[in-house]
Design an enzyme around this catalytic site. Sequence first.
Site, PDB file in Angstrom:
ATOM      1  CB  SER A  59      -0.939   0.003   1.215  1.00 19.40           C
ATOM      2  OG  SER A  59      -0.200  -0.206   2.399  1.00 19.40           O
ATOM      3  CG  ASP A  97       2.587  -6.727   1.196  1.00 15.27           C
ATOM      4  OD1 ASP A  97       2.309  -7.937   1.239  1.00 15.27           O
ATOM      5  OD2 ASP A  97       1.739  -5.833   1.014  1.00 15.27           O
ATOM      6  CE  LYS A 127       0.081  -8.106   3.535  1.00 14.99           C
ATOM      7  NZ  LYS A 127      -0.427  -8.206   2.143  1.00 14.99           N
ATOM      8  CD  GLU A 129      -2.070  -8.779  -2.340  1.00 15.34           C
ATOM      9  OE1 GLU A 129      -2.651  -9.014  -3.418  1.00 15.34           O
ATOM     10  OE2 GLU A 129      -1.898  -7.628  -1.894  1.00 15.34           O
ATOM     11  CD  GLU A 196      -7.589  -5.776   1.534  1.00 15.49           C
ATOM     12  OE1 GLU A 196      -6.447  -6.249   1.619  1.00 15.49           O
ATOM     13  OE2 GLU A 196      -7.836  -4.680   1.002  1.00 15.49           O
TER      14      GLU A 196
END
Length: 298
Positions: A59, A97, A127, A129, A196
């Site tokens: 982000s 991330d 992390k 996704e 999320e």
Amino acid sequence: MSVAPRAGDGKVTVPGILARKSASSSQPKSKITCLTAYDFPTARLLDQAGVDILLVGDSVGMVVLGYDSTLPVTFEEILHHTRAARRGARRALLVADMPYGSFHVTIEESVRNAVRLIKEGGAEAVKIEGGERRLELIARLVEAEIPVMGHVGLTPQSIHALGGFHVQGKTADAARQLERDARAVESAGAFAVVLESVPSELAARITDKLRIPTIGIGAGSHCDGQVLVLHDLLGLTQGHKPKFARQYADLSGEISRAVTSYCEDVRSGNFPSDAESFRSTNELRDYLRAPALVKQRT
Ligand code: KIV
């Protein structure tokens, strides 16, 4: 070179986060707090405030670097911000991330990239996704001693495939797939998973079924922990704000007010004052009083 986290002092660790899943009568369950942090001063402030997990999220691309999505964020950008956050984080667990493209080509390249985040960035975990399709990768990372936080539901790196930032798991089929994704991440060896933009009841069911903690963002209050993008919480983002992003401060307003006052003071001569200036020494005063030297002709 990264700064090693201090042991002791209530240092948050991966086993410590896993242990927060199971409550007992002597050790009641306390929710895990997680916020994004991308630089030294904010990492230090969040760490001192007692946040458990600092996430150097991709982000950063949207709230700091000005990109339209998280997709352009490069591996080197995440590494750079991870190093900065590392210098501020002492007690909190630092998670970096893996940005889009850094784990999509081959497993070998992905492991090499994750190793760099740990070795050069000072992250304590990464992390990733994605759910079922990341099973093999997560298992390989865990085998390489790299703790992994999963991330399922709305995964912003899949924005083109998902067709927008929509709540996930709204149909029975989608809910089943989301449960499979969360279970896959757990069975591959992840120590926690971000959920999320998932309906609260589904997030609660997944939370109850998993042995690892769930960290929710737009996933209701039943998750084992919560994460927010710091800039949303502080009121530093402009434009669309997701409905789950509770704003706790108006730093945009504060910054505007401070900067406007500064400009007014400079223009009016009110800044700097004598107290904000350096005094001359006697020697300098004598020098300044003496007649200026006549410029020599050449
Ligand atoms: O990049 C990020 O900040 C994230 C959180 C919103 C979970 O992935």
